[in-house]
Design a protein around this motif. Structure first.
Motif, short mmCIF file in Angstrom:
data_model
loop_
_atom_site.label_atom_id
_atom_site.label_comp_id
_atom_site.label_asym_id
_atom_site.label_seq_id
_atom_site.Cartn_x
_atom_site.Cartn_y
_atom_site.Cartn_z
N ALA A 70 0.85 -1.19 0.00
CA ALA A 70 0.00 0.00 0.00
C ALA A 70 0.88 1.23 0.00
O ALA A 70 1.96 1.24 0.61
CB ALA A 70 -0.89 -0.02 1.24
N TRP A 71 0.43 2.24 -0.70
CA TRP A 71 1.20 3.47 -0.68
C TRP A 71 0.26 4.66 -0.87
O TRP A 71 -0.87 4.52 -1.32
CB TRP A 71 2.31 3.47 -1.73
N CYS A 72 0.78 5.86 -0.52
CA CYS A 72 0.00 7.07 -0.75
C CYS A 72 0.94 8.26 -0.82
O CYS A 72 2.06 8.19 -0.33
CB CYS A 72 -1.02 7.27 0.37
N GLY A 73 0.48 9.31 -1.46
CA GLY A 73 1.29 10.52 -1.58
C GLY A 73 2.45 10.29 -2.53
O GLY A 73 2.37 9.49 -3.47
N LEU A 74 3.56 10.96 -2.24
CA LEU A 74 4.74 10.88 -3.12
C LEU A 74 5.46 9.55 -2.92
O LEU A 74 5.80 9.19 -1.79
CB LEU A 74 5.68 12.04 -2.80
N THR A 75 5.71 8.84 -4.01
CA THR A 75 6.49 7.61 -3.89
C THR A 75 7.97 7.97 -4.08
O THR A 75 8.29 9.03 -4.64
CB THR A 75 6.09 6.58 -4.97
N GLU A 76 8.84 7.05 -3.66
CA GLU A 76 10.27 7.28 -3.82
C GLU A 76 10.61 7.35 -5.32
O GLU A 76 11.41 8.17 -5.76
CB GLU A 76 11.00 6.11 -3.18
N THR A 77 9.96 6.47 -6.09
CA THR A 77 10.22 6.41 -7.53
C THR A 77 9.86 7.74 -8.19
O THR A 77 10.62 8.28 -8.99
CB THR A 77 9.35 5.29 -8.17
N GLU A 78 8.71 8.27 -7.81
CA GLU A 78 8.23 9.53 -8.38
C GLU A 78 9.17 10.69 -7.98
O GLU A 78 9.48 11.55 -8.79
CB GLU A 78 6.81 9.78 -7.86
N ALA A 79 9.62 10.66 -6.72
CA ALA A 79 10.53 11.71 -6.23
C ALA A 79 11.81 11.70 -7.06
O ALA A 79 12.30 12.75 -7.49
CB ALA A 79 10.83 11.49 -4.76
N GLN A 80 12.33 10.48 -7.32
CA GLN A 80 13.56 10.37 -8.12
C GLN A 80 13.32 10.89 -9.53
O GLN A 80 14.11 11.66 -10.06
CB GLN A 80 13.99 8.91 -8.20
N LYS A 81 12.20 10.47 -10.11
CA LYS A 81 11.89 10.84 -11.49
C LYS A 81 11.76 12.36 -11.63
O LYS A 81 12.23 12.96 -12.59
CB LYS A 81 10.57 10.17 -11.90
N ARG A 82 11.13 12.98 -10.62
CA ARG A 82 10.89 14.43 -10.71
C ARG A 82 12.00 15.25 -10.07
O ARG A 82 11.90 16.48 -9.98
CB ARG A 82 9.55 14.75 -10.06
N GLY A 83 13.06 14.59 -9.60
CA GLY A 83 14.20 15.29 -9.00
C GLY A 83 13.83 16.01 -7.71
O GLY A 83 14.40 17.06 -7.38
N ILE A 84 12.90 15.44 -6.94
CA ILE A 84 12.50 16.05 -5.66
C ILE A 84 13.39 15.46 -4.57
O ILE A 84 13.51 14.24 -4.45
CB ILE A 84 11.01 15.77 -5.35
N LYS A 85 14.04 16.36 -3.79
CA LYS A 85 14.93 15.89 -2.73
C LYS A 85 14.08 15.38 -1.56
O LYS A 85 13.25 16.11 -1.03
CB LYS A 85 15.80 17.07 -2.28
N VAL A 86 14.28 14.11 -1.18
CA VAL A 86 13.52 13.56 -0.05
C VAL A 86 14.44 12.74 0.84
O VAL A 86 15.48 12.26 0.41
CB VAL A 86 12.35 12.64 -0.52
N ASP A 87 14.02 12.61 2.11
CA ASP A 87 14.66 11.65 3.01
C ASP A 87 13.70 10.48 3.16
O ASP A 87 12.48 10.71 3.25
CB ASP A 87 14.86 12.27 4.40
N VAL A 88 14.25 9.26 3.17
CA VAL A 88 13.36 8.11 3.31
C VAL A 88 13.73 7.38 4.61
O VAL A 88 14.88 7.03 4.82
CB VAL A 88 13.49 7.16 2.10
N ALA A 89 12.74 7.22 5.48
CA ALA A 89 12.97 6.50 6.74
C ALA A 89 12.23 5.18 6.67
O ALA A 89 11.02 5.14 6.49
CB ALA A 89 12.44 7.33 7.90
N ARG A 90 13.00 4.09 6.81
CA ARG A 90 12.41 2.74 6.67
C ARG A 90 12.45 1.99 7.98
O ARG A 90 13.47 2.01 8.67
CB ARG A 90 13.28 1.91 5.69
N PHE A 91 11.38 1.29 8.27
CA PHE A 91 11.37 0.44 9.46
C PHE A 91 11.05 -1.00 9.06
O PHE A 91 9.98 -1.26 8.50
CB PHE A 91 10.35 0.95 10.49
N PRO A 92 11.97 -1.93 9.36
CA PRO A 92 11.73 -3.34 8.98
C PRO A 92 10.80 -4.02 9.99
O PRO A 92 11.00 -3.91 11.19
CB PRO A 92 13.13 -3.95 9.05
N TRP A 93 9.83 -4.75 9.48
CA TRP A 93 8.87 -5.40 10.38
C TRP A 93 9.50 -6.49 11.25
O TRP A 93 8.93 -6.85 12.28
CB TRP A 93 7.71 -6.01 9.56
N ALA A 94 10.65 -6.99 10.84
CA ALA A 94 11.32 -8.03 11.64
C ALA A 94 11.67 -7.48 13.02
O ALA A 94 11.98 -8.24 13.94
CB ALA A 94 12.56 -8.52 10.92
N ALA A 95 11.62 -6.15 13.18
CA ALA A 95 11.99 -5.54 14.46
C ALA A 95 10.77 -5.15 15.30
O ALA A 95 10.91 -4.45 16.30
CB ALA A 95 12.85 -4.30 14.19
#
Ligand code: FAD
Length: 475
Positions: free
Chosen positions: A360-385
């Motif tokens: 599931a996703w919503c809003g700006l995706t990482e792929t779209e940010a890269q494509k449009r040259g939008i600077k973003v920070d991505v914070a990921r949390f692994p479910w194994a934790a």
């Protein structure tokens, strides 16, 4: 011909766009007619889409969980599938929901006209009634909500009972021994998951280099790993060049990565290569409504077409072709008809793929940010934790926030994992409310739940998630 019906608003098509529009217009006090060929409102979503597919996916989930339970010492005998009963249950789910909508249509005093609408001009329709005969409908405003249809593959002959589209696949005529799903989009993967759980050997063929084109690759990667177990084969960068029905099955020629020239034989083939807008409404050319090159009806922000008395919403009015987008556009169009200052300008429209695991996703995706040259920070949390994922024996998940590094606003959320579709709404709310990643981190989430992964992803952004250790960066 019966006497003319004259209303303030007529809605053409009773899917989640159309019936939402008709109900809201009636709630605002308008006289309303709703036209659709089915017995009750529901459209593709309830009769041939979202609802029957999710009912069958529920059965698939129960089956696959019964297999997985062996990992923690609970074993069941192999499930016995009573296909007639499963089909009847799915049909009963559809019947309950569409019947309920029929009741609500009556309670709201909406005139439900069962048939196919054609424009006589920009103020009236001729409806070819399902029961025979015709009905003239005169309107002040019309809302076109005629939805979409399954796409075909140009040049491929598909006139065989062994070739299904999503509608026939949902009818569940039988469980084929070997099923080929053409198209690795969400509909193909969801229906492939159903048939695989029921016992088919399912192969998926996708023309591009990955499943679910358009979704972020890290999310798809988690699904792809599980898909290796669910499906017999996933063939990427591969095209189907011919389908021939012979006595033994359907002979399929494939062209691409890792495929030999020898045709493969399947018992059935499901074509799920996308959907096309259904703007071929008789008489539309008697109005000023414009249709784009891709077949969508052109509208402005209020969903008004080039013909001021006519609006268009839902799949026929543009991407994303999703039920919840259709029903929100419905409110915009009705508000505009009611004279309110209305525009359809969401910051986030959620998308959910109900596979196992869900994405599931919503809003700006990482792929779209890269494509449009939008600077973003991505914070990921692994479910194994996270505790809840471990108690469910489903550590195969990940939650990420796409954040504006300057303002710290949450711009996008992406989740893969069991139940991701239920979790994404928090992301939608955060984006619509203009939440900062700080707000998400400071919001107390109940323990132990998967929703904690959203909060912990926000904590990852600041480098101090309780359950993820990140060595300090050297100054
Ligand atoms: P539709 O639901 O397509 O309804 C249009 C209606 O208009 C139909 O009843 C049609 O018969 C009627 N109509 C057409 N022409 C005329 C005419 N001339 N006169 C009168 N009536 C007419 N979306 C999600 O958000 N979540 C999901 O999980 C999901 N799963 C899906 C699974 C499958 C297998 C499929 C096929 C689709 C799925 N979708 C899902 C997509 C969803 O069904 C559509 O986005 C949604 O139904 C669009 O709603 P709509 O109101 O635009 O039109």
């Amino acid at each position: 011909m019966p006497s003319d019906i004259s209303v303030q608003a007529v809605v053409i098509g009773a899917g989640p766009g159309g019936y939402a529009a008709a109900f809201y217009a009636a709630d605002l006090g308008m006289s309303v007619a709703l036209v659709d060929p089915d017995t009750n409102p529901g459209g593709v979503c309830l009769y041939r889409g979202c609802i029957p597919s999710k009912a069958l996916l529920h059965a698939a989930k129960v089956i696959s969980e019964s297999h997985d339970a062996g990992a923690f010492g609970v074993t069941f005998p192999a499930p016995k599938i009573d296909l007639d009963k499963l089909r009847s249950w799915k049909d009963a789910v559809v019947g309950k929901l569409t019947g309920g909508l029929g009741q609500m249509t009556k309670m709201r005093k909406i005139t439900y006209v069962r048939g196919w609408a054609a424009f006589a001009d920009a103020r009236s329709l001729d409806v070819k009634l399902a029961a025979g005969g015709a009905q003239k409908l005169v309107f002040e405003h019309a809302i076109i909500a005629t939805g979409s249809l399954p796409s075909k593959i140009p040049g491929l002959s598909t006139d065989s009972p062994r070739v299904m589209d999503s509608t026939t696949a949902l009818e569940l005529a039988d469980v084929p021994g070997k099923l080929l799903v053409i198209g690795g989009g969400y509909i193909g993967l969801e229906l492939g998951t159903v048939y695989a759980a029921l016992g088919s050997d399912v192969s998926v063929v996708e023309m591009t280099d990955g499943l679910l084109p358009g979704a972020d690759r890290d999310l798809v990667g988690v699904l792809a790993r599980r898909a290796e177990k669910t499906f017999k084969a996933v063939m990427l960068n591969t095209k189907v060049t011919s389908l021939t029905d012979d006595k033994k099955g359907i002979r399929v020629t494939l062209e691409g990565e890792g495929v030999t020239g020898t045709p493969q034989v399947f018992d059935k083939v499901l074509i799920s290569v996308g959907r096309r807008p259904n703007a071929k409404i008789e008489g539309l050319d008697r109005t000023r409504v414009k249709v784009t090159d891709r077949g969508f009806i052109e509208t402005d922000g209020a969903r008004r077409t080039a013909e001021p008395s006519i609006f268009a919403i839902g799949d026929v009015a543009g991407e994303p072709m999703l039920a919840h987008k259709a029903s929100h556009e419905a409110r915009t169009a009705v508000d505009a008809i009611a004279g309110k200052n209305a525009a359809f300008e969401p910051n986030a429209i959620p998308a959910v793929v109900f596979t196992d695991p869900e994405i599931a996703w919503c809003g700006l995706t990482e792929t779209e940010a890269q494509k449009r040259g939008i600077k973003v920070d991505v914070a990921r949390f692994p479910w194994a934790a996270i505790g809840r994922a471990i108690t469910l024996d489903r550590p195969d998940g990940s939650t990420k926030l796409v954040v504006d590094p300057d303002t710290r606003r949450v711009l996008g959320v992406g989740i893969v994992g069991a139940g991701a579709g239920e979790l994404i709404s928090e992301g939608v709310l955060a984006i619509e409310m203009g939440a900062l990643v700080d707000d998400v981190a400071m919001t107390i989430h109940p323990h132990p739940t998967l929703s904690e992964t959203v909060m912990e992803a926000a904590e990852v952004f600041f480098g101090h998630s309780t359950h993820v250790y990140r060595p300090k960066r050297k100054p």
